[in-house]
Design a protein around this motif. Structure first.
Motif, PDB file in Angstrom:
ATOM      1  N   THR A   1       6.187 -19.496 -41.387  1.00 50.24           N
ATOM      2  CA  THR A   1       6.571 -20.291 -42.555  1.00 50.24           C
ATOM      3  C   THR A   1       5.331 -20.758 -43.317  1.00 50.24           C
TER       4      THR A   1
ATOM      5  N   VAL B   1      15.315 -20.409 -43.960  1.00 51.82           N
ATOM      6  CA  VAL B   1      14.156 -19.852 -44.655  1.00 51.82           C
ATOM      7  C   VAL B   1      14.582 -18.645 -45.471  1.00 51.82           C
TER       8      VAL B   1
ATOM      9  N   ARG C   1       6.069 -13.186 -44.954  1.00 51.16           N
ATOM     10  CA  ARG C   1       6.080 -14.618 -44.668  1.00 51.16           C
ATOM     11  C   ARG C   1       7.383 -15.216 -45.193  1.00 51.16           C
TER      12      ARG C   1
ATOM     13  N   ALA D   1      10.671 -22.429 -46.666  1.00 55.76           N
ATOM     14  CA  ALA D   1      11.903 -23.188 -46.446  1.00 55.76           C
ATOM     15  C   ALA D   1      12.895 -22.894 -47.560  1.00 55.76           C
TER      16      ALA D   1
END
Length: 327
Positions: free
Chosen positions: A115, A302, A311, A314
């Motif tokens: 994250t 996510v 990657r 949120a």
């Protein structure tokens, strides 16, 4: 003769207590972070049915803990299990554990290590501070500032106060599973991961400590190879461990109890509120009513990061709603 045996027994018990107490490393997170944190939650505690009449009441209020699995290669056993020297230690696994009032139910929220987050400035032991950074991977917080920065980053991300901190390394986790007699898990697909060195057919398996650690680290042979597939395996492993601990009567033999306690405390780092055997034992006793079927596991919502498809970021407002529900 009897007096001599009693003295020897007391000496052995004292040695065992000091050994276990000395296993635990404490970090004074409250002092380091001061008042620049979310407010503590307020709950109305209820009496615990597990506290003896002549003992101090066990805590029963709701609680939030940050639980980290470190990929530190410090020590020969961690290097062996981790597969080499590696670089700086990072948080390989991160879970926010919310215990409901009464401590008979829990919600475990996994935060993907991939994250991208805004990492705040964090105080260091030498009086200096780390620089804040935007759009960096979550697990770098531990890498640059250790447990204190991991907690501060989680609190900044979630708005939820972490009442306690627990961290265990590779070797400590493997020893704990072995001391519990292994753990039984069910996998939905075949696993053949060259990096974690785990090969399992789909189905139910009883794993030893090394295998359980490999399962927790398996990533590239499940799902899309991202951290999300590994999190699903880790969440199943958490429930299996809770089930194993619940079913295992540790009081049947002092040798087994000592082995589990020794394994549980070795390789363990906590905040200073839990860094003694007495406090850790009291905390564990307060969870005696918690069973695997009362543990809910979820992952922070996510979505792929616009800047990098490898990657995630949120997913709002769903992530904010999740954290608000824990408050």
């Amino acid at each position: 003769m009897l007096a001599g045996l009693l003295v020897l027994g007391a000496g052995a018990a004292a040695w065992a207590y000091l050994r276990l107490d000395g296993n635990i490393r404490g970090v004074d997170i409250d002092h380091a972070l001061g008042d620049d944190r979310p407010a503590k939650g307020v709950t109305t505690p209820s009496p615990s049915p597990y506290a003896a009449a002549d003992a101090s009441p066990l805590p029963t209020g709701s609680l939030n803990l940050l639980v980290l699995g470190s990929d530190s290669r410090s020590g020969a056993e961690n290097r062996r299990l981790g597969g080499g020297e590696g670089g700086s230690a990072r948080s390989d696994t991160a879970m926010v554990v919310h215990l409901d009032a009464g401590r008979t139910a829990a919600t475990v929220v996994s935060i993907p290590r991939d994250t991208l987050v805004d990492r705040p400035s964090c105080p260091l032991d030498d009086g200096e501070s780390t620089r804040p950074a935007s759009g960096v991977m979550f697990h770098t917080a531990y890498e640059v500032g250790g447990p204190v920065c991991a907690v501060k980053t989680v609190e900044t991300l979630t708005g939820v106060r972490m009442d306690h901190y627990l961290e265990i390394d590779f070797a400590g986790f493997a020893r704990l599973v072995d001391a519990l007699g292994g753990v039984t898990v069910t996998t939905r697909q075949d696993i053949d991961d060259d990096r974690s060195h785990l090969t399992l057919d789909a189905g139910t398996h009883h794993l030893d400590g090394t295998q359980a650690l490999a399962l927790a680290r398996t990533r590239y042979d499940v799902g899309d190879g991202s951290d999300l597939g590994r999190i699903a395996l880790q969440q199943g492993l958490v429930k299996a461990l809770v089930r194993q601990i619940t079913e295992l009567d540790l009081l049947t033999g002092p040798t087994v109890l000592y082995e589990v306690a020794d394994a549980a405390t070795a390789g363990l780092t906590t905040d200073t509120g839990l860094d003694s055997l007495g406090e850790l034992t009291r905390f564990a006793r307060s969870l005696r009513g918690l069973t695997a079927d009362r543990v809910t596991t979820v992952t922070m919502p996510v979505l792929p990061a616009p800047s990098d498809p490898n990657r995630v970021v949120a997913d709002e407002p769903e992530a904010e709603q999740l954290w608000a529900s824990l408050k």
